[in-house]
Design a protein around this motif. Sequence first.
Motif, PDB file in Angstrom:
ATOM      1  N   GLY A 500     -35.838 -48.938   3.827  1.00 23.83           N
ATOM      2  CA  GLY A 500     -36.644 -50.157   3.701  1.00 23.83           C
ATOM      3  C   GLY A 500     -37.473 -50.158   2.433  1.00 23.83           C
ATOM      4  O   GLY A 500     -37.536 -51.164   1.719  1.00 23.83           O
ATOM      5  N   ARG A 503     -35.512 -50.794  -0.691  1.00 22.50           N
ATOM      6  CA  ARG A 503     -35.283 -52.230  -0.930  1.00 22.50           C
ATOM      7  C   ARG A 503     -36.481 -52.862  -1.638  1.00 22.50           C
ATOM      8  O   ARG A 503     -36.322 -53.728  -2.503  1.00 22.50           O
ATOM      9  CB  ARG A 503     -35.003 -52.946   0.391  1.00 22.50           C
ATOM     10  CG  ARG A 503     -33.670 -52.561   1.015  1.00 22.50           C
ATOM     11  CD  ARG A 503     -33.307 -53.496   2.166  1.00 22.50           C
ATOM     12  NE  ARG A 503     -32.031 -53.120   2.738  1.00 22.50           N
ATOM     13  CZ  ARG A 503     -30.842 -53.482   2.259  1.00 22.50           C
ATOM     14  NH1 ARG A 503     -30.786 -54.231   1.166  1.00 22.50           N
ATOM     15  NH2 ARG A 503     -29.730 -53.105   2.849  1.00 22.50           N
ATOM     16  N   GLY A 526     -33.904 -53.187   7.233  1.00 26.55           N
ATOM     17  CA  GLY A 526     -34.476 -51.842   7.296  1.00 26.55           C
ATOM     18  C   GLY A 526     -35.984 -51.799   7.281  1.00 26.55           C
ATOM     19  O   GLY A 526     -36.574 -50.711   7.380  1.00 26.55           O
ATOM     20  N   LEU A 527     -36.641 -52.972   7.158  1.00 21.51           N
ATOM     21  CA  LEU A 527     -38.105 -52.997   7.151  1.00 21.51           C
ATOM     22  C   LEU A 527     -38.656 -53.129   8.570  1.00 21.51           C
ATOM     23  O   LEU A 527     -38.071 -53.786   9.426  1.00 21.51           O
ATOM     24  CB  LEU A 527     -38.618 -54.164   6.303  1.00 21.51           C
ATOM     25  CG  LEU A 527     -38.276 -54.183   4.809  1.00 21.51           C
ATOM     26  CD1 LEU A 527     -38.974 -55.350   4.140  1.00 21.51           C
ATOM     27  CD2 LEU A 527     -38.684 -52.877   4.149  1.00 21.51           C
ATOM     28  N   GLU A 531     -44.069 -54.379   7.496  1.00 22.45           N
ATOM     29  CA  GLU A 531     -43.481 -54.391   6.152  1.00 22.45           C
ATOM     30  C   GLU A 531     -42.840 -55.745   5.862  1.00 22.45           C
ATOM     31  O   GLU A 531     -42.927 -56.256   4.736  1.00 22.45           O
ATOM     32  CB  GLU A 531     -42.458 -53.258   6.018  1.00 22.45           C
ATOM     33  CG  GLU A 531     -43.081 -51.871   6.022  1.00 22.45           C
ATOM     34  CD  GLU A 531     -42.048 -50.759   6.067  1.00 22.45           C
ATOM     35  OE1 GLU A 531     -42.338 -49.662   5.557  1.00 22.45           O
ATOM     36  OE2 GLU A 531     -40.948 -50.982   6.620  1.00 22.45           O
ATOM     37  N   LYS A 532     -42.214 -56.330   6.878  1.00 21.91           N
ATOM     38  CA  LYS A 532     -41.632 -57.671   6.696  1.00 21.91           C
ATOM     39  C   LYS A 532     -42.729 -58.705   6.445  1.00 21.91           C
ATOM     40  O   LYS A 532     -42.556 -59.609   5.616  1.00 21.91           O
ATOM     41  CB  LYS A 532     -40.814 -58.062   7.923  1.00 21.91           C
ATOM     42  CG  LYS A 532     -39.506 -57.307   8.068  1.00 21.91           C
ATOM     43  CD  LYS A 532     -38.755 -57.756   9.314  1.00 21.91           C
ATOM     44  CE  LYS A 532     -37.467 -56.953   9.477  1.00 21.91           C
ATOM     45  NZ  LYS A 532     -36.714 -57.353  10.686  1.00 21.91           N
TER      46      LYS A 532
END
Length: 598
Positions: A500, A503, A526-527, A531-532
């Motif tokens: 994540g 990215r 992957g976050l 984090e998103k």
Amino acid sequence: MSASPRLQLSPPWVKALPLIGIALLAVAPLLLPEFTVTLLNYIGLYAIVAMGLVLLTGVGGLTSFGQAAFVGLGAYTTATLTTTYGVSPWLTLLVGLALTALVALALGFITLRLSGHYLPLGTIAWGISLYYLFGNVEFLGGHTGISGIPTLGVFGFELHSGREFFYLIWLAVLGVVVLTRNLLDSRSGRAIRALKGGSLMAEAMGVNTPRAKIVIFTVAALYACLSGWLYAHLQRFVNPTPFSLTQGIEYLFMAVIGGVAHVWGALLGAGLITILKQWLQDWLPQLLGQSGNFEIIFFGLMMIFILHRSRDGLWPILLRFVPQAPAAQRVTTVGQPLARRPVVERGQELLSVREATKRFGGLVANNQMSLDVRAGEVVALIGPNGAGKSTLFNGISGVDPLTSGEITFRGERVERLPSREIARRGMSRTFQHVRLLSGMSVLDNVAIGAHLRGDRGYLPAALHLERDEEARLLAEAAYQIERCGLAEHLNDAAGSLPLGKQRIVEIARALAADPCLLLLDEPAAGLRYFEKQALAELLRRLRDEGIGVLLVEHDMDFVMGLADRVVVMEFGEKLAEGLPEDVQRNPAVLEAYLGGVE
């Protein structure tokens, strides 16, 4: 803005190692026996060639078995011109370098178009050709060779013996070390390192990969030529034998065993192979009771063992025993920031894609796709797996050009431009499958994105005449890393981060290019939840700054809470387009995603 430097070795004695080494070299001819001095001379000559292979093979990822032929060019040029025409040896060095550069450029333009196993096969072909040329051309002395090569004179002092020649050889070695390290520690060096990660990523960041390949191919050839010139005046005799394919393979052995991606590994490998060869030539005939080139068998087995146990060679193993400090967070103040692209007026059309079609043989991956993106807008491109979203991204960014259709970026048709030229116009992107250089720091990976914002070339980099620009590029990279919330990972190896965060590093790299249009391929994959949320907030800030964003994403909550418009694809075609809330109620979209509505 501020930039942090590379990892620093803490103990003072470690920093003093190069000075200690130079001091030992200075006294070596005065204390060591003649045989040992001769051995050190050959180690120096071989190390110069191996350092070219560090650039070419270890850093650039281009395997060459033909470097011995370039050594021969340097040796035969000076041998012929000095003995036949009486030209000054120092002038023949310039002539040899010029001739080698021309030959390297000619061979490079042909050979470097090859890929995979065809490239090393190509280097074998021209290596053998040049070897037989040296032995069969009459004015080069044939297989008998050329003798009577004059000694070198330095400030009126003639270098007659190996002891006297020692200093010149090792001065050349140190010069090559400095030039190589300077080159790799620069914008141009990052472009060279990016080659090993694949030309697709490098080109998308604006790196002219064909030019980078031909440059390192030529530099490696020039190093070999210098070694050949020194060899000819040390021996005062040349014949074709030292420039055969076998010797070319031995040079590659030296680089790989020492540590093909490390400058000091070239010295280690040259020393180890040279000393081992000498010992084995003495011991093996006594042990086996017959003479022969048995050392080659030993080197082959040694090569296989090292490739199994330590593919990076022996130098990284030695570094494990050197104490290292944690990453130092020293701040470098930068006076003049990098120039920024003029801001595009919010709402102005940035990208227009019309009837984009991409075929792979009989498979139609994109069929008559059309969409547009305006400045200060987030457009999401969604659809089931295999719908053709990433293929369309590759066509828009020039990574894999369309079969047909029109792409207009900032009012200019770009569908036939290479990706580096599209990047130059203000489009930057990330990739569905993360493309980072795992062994490089986060800072250096992100700085690759700023490649097009600098203009100093390879020669200023080798001479370190671009330090001001380099500081500004690193400061920009550090700023974007901090902006993306990864400041604590500035000096960490990119490959050590979870997927994540890798990215996010890609997004920071794309932002370092100062784009007006950002293409993000599954940035939230992957976050974790928070984090998103942080990524969504960053993209909203970018939108407010007037940057256009086109993103591919499978997380519908993430998309619907962020996008201004949504384009839905299925089987390579546009299925729907509109506001997020309208798309969510579209029966055709529900059918594609959920198999129908009850």
